[in-house]
Design a protein around this motif. Sequence first.
Motif, PDB file in Angstrom:
ATOM      1  N   CYS A  29       0.844  -1.207   0.000  1.00  0.00           N
ATOM      2  CA  CYS A  29       0.000   0.000   0.000  1.00  0.00           C
ATOM      3  C   CYS A  29       0.879   1.257   0.000  1.00  0.00           C
ATOM      4  CB  CYS A  29      -0.895   0.027   1.234  1.00  0.00           C
ATOM      5  SG  CYS A  29      -2.132  -1.304   1.246  1.00  0.00           S
ATOM      6  N   THR A  30       0.314   2.343  -0.522  1.00  0.00           N
ATOM      7  CA  THR A  30       1.011   3.623  -0.551  1.00  0.00           C
ATOM      8  C   THR A  30       0.214   4.634   0.269  1.00  0.00           C
ATOM      9  OG1 THR A  30       1.837   3.156  -2.758  1.00  0.00           O
ATOM     10  CG2 THR A  30       1.933   5.440  -2.040  1.00  0.00           C
ATOM     11  N   GLU A  50       4.832   2.016   1.164  1.00  0.00           N
ATOM     12  CA  GLU A  50       5.581   3.249   0.987  1.00  0.00           C
ATOM     13  C   GLU A  50       4.811   4.387   1.642  1.00  0.00           C
ATOM     14  OE1 GLU A  50       8.498   3.891  -2.464  1.00  0.00           O
ATOM     15  OE2 GLU A  50       6.591   4.714  -3.134  1.00  0.00           O
ATOM     16  N   PHE A  51       5.534   5.197   2.428  1.00  0.00           N
ATOM     17  CA  PHE A  51       4.952   6.363   3.079  1.00  0.00           C
ATOM     18  C   PHE A  51       5.654   7.590   2.509  1.00  0.00           C
ATOM     19  CE2 PHE A  51       4.355   2.851   5.983  1.00  0.00           C
ATOM     20  CZ  PHE A  51       3.072   3.046   6.481  1.00  0.00           C
ATOM     21  N   ILE A  52       4.886   8.488   1.890  1.00  0.00           N
ATOM     22  CA  ILE A  52       5.457   9.666   1.245  1.00  0.00           C
ATOM     23  C   ILE A  52       4.811  10.918   1.841  1.00  0.00           C
ATOM     24  CG2 ILE A  52       5.826  10.836  -0.970  1.00  0.00           C
ATOM     25  CD1 ILE A  52       5.174   7.924  -2.185  1.00  0.00           C
ATOM     26  N   ASP A  53       5.638  11.862   2.291  1.00  0.00           N
ATOM     27  CA  ASP A  53       5.140  13.136   2.844  1.00  0.00           C
ATOM     28  C   ASP A  53       4.155  12.927   3.995  1.00  0.00           C
ATOM     29  OD1 ASP A  53       6.575  14.691   0.916  1.00  0.00           O
ATOM     30  OD2 ASP A  53       5.018  14.235  -0.550  1.00  0.00           O
ATOM     31  N   CYS A  54       4.409  11.956   4.845  1.00  0.00           N
ATOM     32  CA  CYS A  54       3.510  11.681   5.978  1.00  0.00           C
ATOM     33  C   CYS A  54       4.084  12.244   7.274  1.00  0.00           C
ATOM     34  CB  CYS A  54       3.292  10.176   6.135  1.00  0.00           C
ATOM     35  SG  CYS A  54       2.381   9.432   4.767  1.00  0.00           S
ATOM     36  N   ASN A  55       3.196  12.498   8.238  1.00  0.00           N
ATOM     37  CA  ASN A  55       3.605  12.959   9.556  1.00  0.00           C
ATOM     38  C   ASN A  55       3.403  11.814  10.548  1.00  0.00           C
ATOM     39  OD1 ASN A  55       4.102  14.175  11.996  1.00  0.00           O
ATOM     40  ND2 ASN A  55       2.626  15.826  11.730  1.00  0.00           N
ATOM     41  N   PHE A  56       4.508  11.302  11.076  1.00  0.00           N
ATOM     42  CA  PHE A  56       4.495  10.212  12.051  1.00  0.00           C
ATOM     43  C   PHE A  56       4.971  10.683  13.418  1.00  0.00           C
ATOM     44  CE2 PHE A  56       4.129   6.969   8.790  1.00  0.00           C
ATOM     45  CZ  PHE A  56       3.596   5.890   9.481  1.00  0.00           C
ATOM     46  N   PHE A  71      10.143   5.035   3.775  1.00  0.00           N
ATOM     47  CA  PHE A  71       9.626   6.327   4.222  1.00  0.00           C
ATOM     48  C   PHE A  71      10.342   7.404   3.413  1.00  0.00           C
ATOM     49  CE2 PHE A  71       9.109   3.579   7.956  1.00  0.00           C
ATOM     50  CZ  PHE A  71       7.794   3.847   8.316  1.00  0.00           C
ATOM     51  N   ILE A  72       9.571   8.253   2.743  1.00  0.00           N
ATOM     52  CA  ILE A  72      10.153   9.309   1.914  1.00  0.00           C
ATOM     53  C   ILE A  72       9.571  10.656   2.334  1.00  0.00           C
ATOM     54  CG2 ILE A  72      10.409  10.178  -0.451  1.00  0.00           C
ATOM     55  CD1 ILE A  72       9.901   7.082  -1.212  1.00  0.00           C
ATOM     56  N   ASN A  73      10.466  11.576   2.694  1.00  0.00           N
ATOM     57  CA  ASN A  73      10.077  12.924   3.101  1.00  0.00           C
ATOM     58  C   ASN A  73       9.024  12.914   4.214  1.00  0.00           C
ATOM     59  OD1 ASN A  73      10.536  15.714   2.826  1.00  0.00           O
ATOM     60  ND2 ASN A  73       8.629  15.945   1.702  1.00  0.00           N
ATOM     61  N   CYS A  74       9.234  12.067   5.215  1.00  0.00           N
ATOM     62  CA  CYS A  74       8.288  11.972   6.335  1.00  0.00           C
ATOM     63  C   CYS A  74       8.846  12.672   7.569  1.00  0.00           C
ATOM     64  CB  CYS A  74       8.005  10.510   6.665  1.00  0.00           C
ATOM     65  SG  CYS A  74       7.058   9.660   5.390  1.00  0.00           S
ATOM     66  N   LYS A  75       7.928  13.226   8.349  1.00  0.00           N
ATOM     67  CA  LYS A  75       8.279  13.832   9.627  1.00  0.00           C
ATOM     68  C   LYS A  75       8.015  12.769  10.683  1.00  0.00           C
ATOM     69  CE  LYS A  75       7.142  17.878  12.432  1.00  0.00           C
ATOM     70  NZ  LYS A  75       6.164  18.972  12.581  1.00  0.00           N
TER      71      LYS A  75
END
Length: 190
Positions: A29-30, A50-56, A71-75
């Motif tokens: 899942c994306t 894949e996690f893109i531009d997510c806030n964790f 994880f790509i570009n995640c906080k």
Amino acid sequence: MTDNYFDSEEYSKNDFTTTKIKKGEYDNCTFSNCNFEGIHASNIQFVECEFIDCNFSNTIVKDTAFKDVNFINCKMIGVKFNEVDPFLLQFSFKDCQLNYSSFYQLKMPNTRFIDCNLEEVDFTETDVISTIFDKSDLQLAIFSRTNLEKSDFRTAFNFNINPENNKLKGAKFSKENLVGLLLNYNIVIE
């Protein structure tokens, strides 16, 4: 109770702080522009996701499985990765903010940190054999009894690693960042 199974689904701009994430297994899942900040994301399986531009930031990931997850570009500030399910754990991070997170005692060889901010991250007793720290900021990151064998620090910066209490056999450093191995000795390098 049967677990939910989600395959090859795309989640965009979901705010899981208002709509709870369903427990279960997410396969291939994306997630893009999703907000997981401060939620309980415990006991969830993420496989080849894949996690893109997510806030964790401050997300609780107790017993959560990350199997081949990018994880790509995640906080991801303050995440206690040390509480995840260690079975088949494999993840990579690109352009992520991981400040104040903890990987304490995890076995996570072959991890990739590319262009990441790893300020004050805890790598105490972590097994990060053959890990790549490419162009990543390790300001005040904690390395103590950490297995860093065969890891690549050639483009990493701001790290302080004491060779006496970490395993460094085969680790790669550049001439420019060797000072990060010598800070504990109070020697002047010019």
